[in-house]
Design a protein around this motif. Structure first.
Motif, mmCIF file in Angstrom:
data_model
loop_
_atom_site.group_PDB
_atom_site.id
_atom_site.type_symbol
_atom_site.label_atom_id
_atom_site.label_comp_id
_atom_site.label_asym_id
_atom_site.label_seq_id
_atom_site.Cartn_x
_atom_site.Cartn_y
_atom_site.Cartn_z
ATOM 1 N N VAL A 272 3.965 -15.639 -1.498
ATOM 2 C CA VAL A 272 2.879 -15.528 -2.470
ATOM 3 C C VAL A 272 3.176 -14.350 -3.399
ATOM 4 N N SER A 273 3.246 -14.621 -4.678
ATOM 5 C CA SER A 273 3.549 -13.588 -5.663
ATOM 6 C C SER A 273 2.428 -12.556 -5.747
ATOM 7 N N GLY A 274 2.707 -11.451 -6.407
ATOM 8 C CA GLY A 274 1.665 -10.482 -6.685
ATOM 9 C C GLY A 274 0.519 -11.170 -7.420
ATOM 10 N N ARG A 320 0.505 -7.176 1.321
ATOM 11 C CA ARG A 320 0.724 -5.843 0.774
ATOM 12 C C ARG A 320 -0.264 -5.670 -0.367
ATOM 13 N N VAL A 321 -1.073 -4.626 -0.299
ATOM 14 C CA VAL A 321 -2.164 -4.421 -1.246
ATOM 15 C C VAL A 321 -1.852 -3.210 -2.116
ATOM 16 N N ALA A 345 -1.937 -5.491 7.122
ATOM 17 C CA ALA A 345 -1.971 -5.104 5.710
ATOM 18 C C ALA A 345 -1.367 -3.724 5.503
ATOM 19 N N VAL A 346 -0.665 -3.587 4.408
ATOM 20 C CA VAL A 346 -0.149 -2.301 3.950
ATOM 21 C C VAL A 346 -0.811 -1.999 2.614
ATOM 22 N N TYR A 347 -1.241 -0.750 2.433
ATOM 23 C CA TYR A 347 -1.912 -0.347 1.198
ATOM 24 C C TYR A 347 -1.118 0.774 0.541
ATOM 25 N N VAL A 348 -0.810 0.586 -0.739
ATOM 26 C CA VAL A 348 -0.090 1.617 -1.478
ATOM 27 C C VAL A 348 -0.735 1.818 -2.841
ATOM 28 N N GLU A 349 -0.539 2.997 -3.399
ATOM 29 C CA GLU A 349 -1.032 3.296 -4.746
ATOM 30 C C GLU A 349 0.006 2.848 -5.770
ATOM 31 N N GLU A 360 -3.846 -5.496 -6.762
ATOM 32 C CA GLU A 360 -2.932 -6.638 -6.703
ATOM 33 C C GLU A 360 -2.544 -6.843 -5.248
ATOM 34 N N ILE A 361 -2.418 -8.102 -4.843
ATOM 35 C CA ILE A 361 -2.070 -8.416 -3.456
ATOM 36 C C ILE A 361 -0.948 -9.454 -3.436
#
Length: 369
Positions: A272-274, A320-321, A345-349, A360-361
């Motif tokens: 799944v794309s961004g 990835r969020v 889930a991974v969360y990044v700035e 964006e996910i």
């Protein structure tokens, strides 16, 4: 061949990059075949980025030796850890070859007419423009694919980490410059199975960085479309910003599919794309990170629904969020945990490709058949 698994090593140790990296790196076990490794940590200058990258490669070479694959260092600040290492793994019995071409290390699963390449960590040079970095990186990717006797159209997944993605330099926007360079790289290629799934996301104090996964010999490959969104590669000129490349007659659209389905004997997988809060081609829920997250998840669910695919709905294996503003992290996480409670889930700035987008996910999903 595509029985992939995503795992993560987290560091909660504060302090220097080296301390945080070694804390996470020490948690990696080699029980399965490691195909791709990505390190998420924010650098504070471009010089610092390359210092950190040298350290990662040194420790990677010491640990993996002849089993060294491409390693990506993504200059994005993790929001749920001090540093994150993302791993893509294959089963221990998989036929994996670690090889290189012109100093580019990569992992290869399978041989001959059935194989899969993980080409990671191809980055630009200091003091080069976005077009210059893009062209140089695409030349490297083309050379590796040609060496492996694989066409450019064998790319099924691509990550594009673009420094200061929405920044303008005079009349030129970084993201638009990258899209123009990608269009020129893809030009003349038969994309009868659709463009790759892709993410185009911002970084800071880092060069342009591109990772790709390429495949051939699998049963089937199909682009997936979301009925609520216009395909990015046919966006109107209204949502493209900045001047275009002089070689092209007009500004290029982003050449990617909303998702890519890969069919094999034992499984069906979906890259799944961004994905963001875009309906049609319009950004929605401006200034509302929670609502943008809800709309984004709606878009992903619509994309991989049983109705859309005509068979069992794939299970999300990870997300990835990307969160533009760290103060929104808590609200975004609450929505994700409420609606995707069982999905790692991974969360990044990170800056998103449009200034008004806050979230964006991207995801990987799989069905065992």
């Amino acid at each position: 061949m595509l029985d992939l698994k995503f795992e993560y090593a987290y560091s909660s140790v504060t302090g220097s990059f080296k301390t945080a990296f070694m804390d996470a790196f020490s948690k990696i076990e080699q029980e399965e075949c490691l195909l791709k490794m990505s390190v998420f940590f924010a650098s504070n200058s471009e010089e610092n980025y390359f210092e950190n990258l040298d350290f990662i490669r040194e420790k990677g070479q010491a640990k993996f030796g002849s089993n060294m694959m491409g390693i990506s260092y993504v200059s994005q600040k993790p929001l749920n850890s001090e540093l994150i290492i993302e791993l893509i793994l294959a089963k221990k019995e998989s036929e994996v070859l670690y090889t290189s071409y012109n100093d580019v290390s990569y992992a290869k699963v399978g041989v001959g007419d059935e194989k899969m390449l993980f080409i990671s960590g191809i980055h630009g040079k200091k003091d080069q423009t976005i077009p210059q970095q893009s062209r140089a990186i695409f030349r490297v990717i083309r050379a590796v694919l040609e060496f492996e006797n694989m066409p450019i159209s064998s790319i099924v997944r691509q990550w594009n980490y673009i420094p200061d993605i929405t920044r303008f330099e005079k009349d030129f926007q970084h993201y638009q410059q990258f899209n123009d360079a990608r269009t020129l790289f893809y030009e003349g290629v038969n994309w009868k199975k659709g463009f790759p799934a892709a993410t185009g996301i911002g970084t800071r104090y880092a060069p342009l960085l591109i990772d790709v996964i390429a495949m051939k010999g699998h049963l089937g490959e199909f682009p997936l479309m979301n009925s609520k969104q216009v395909n990015a590669h046919i966006y109107s000129n209204d949502v493209l910003l900045g001047a275009g490349d002089s070689v092209l007659k007009q500004r290029s659209t982003p050449k990617f599919e909303r998702a890519k389905l890969i069919e094999e004997k034992q499984s069906v997988s979906v890259f799944v794309s961004g994905t963001a809060a875009i309906v049609g081609e319009e950004s929605l829920a401006l200034n509302n990170a929670s609502e943008q997250t809800n709309i984004t998840i709606d878009n992903i669910k619509n994309l991989i629904s049983k109705e859309a695919l005509s068979f069992c709905e794939p299970k999300l294996e990870f997300i990835r969020v990307y969160v533009k503003n760290p103060p929104d992290y808590g609200a975004v996480k609450r929505v994700c945990e409420s609606r995707l409670s069982d999905v790692p889930a991974v969360y990044v700035e990170a800056d998103i490709c449009r200034e008004e987008l806050l979230v964006e996910i991207e995801a990987f999903a799989k069905v065992t058949v």
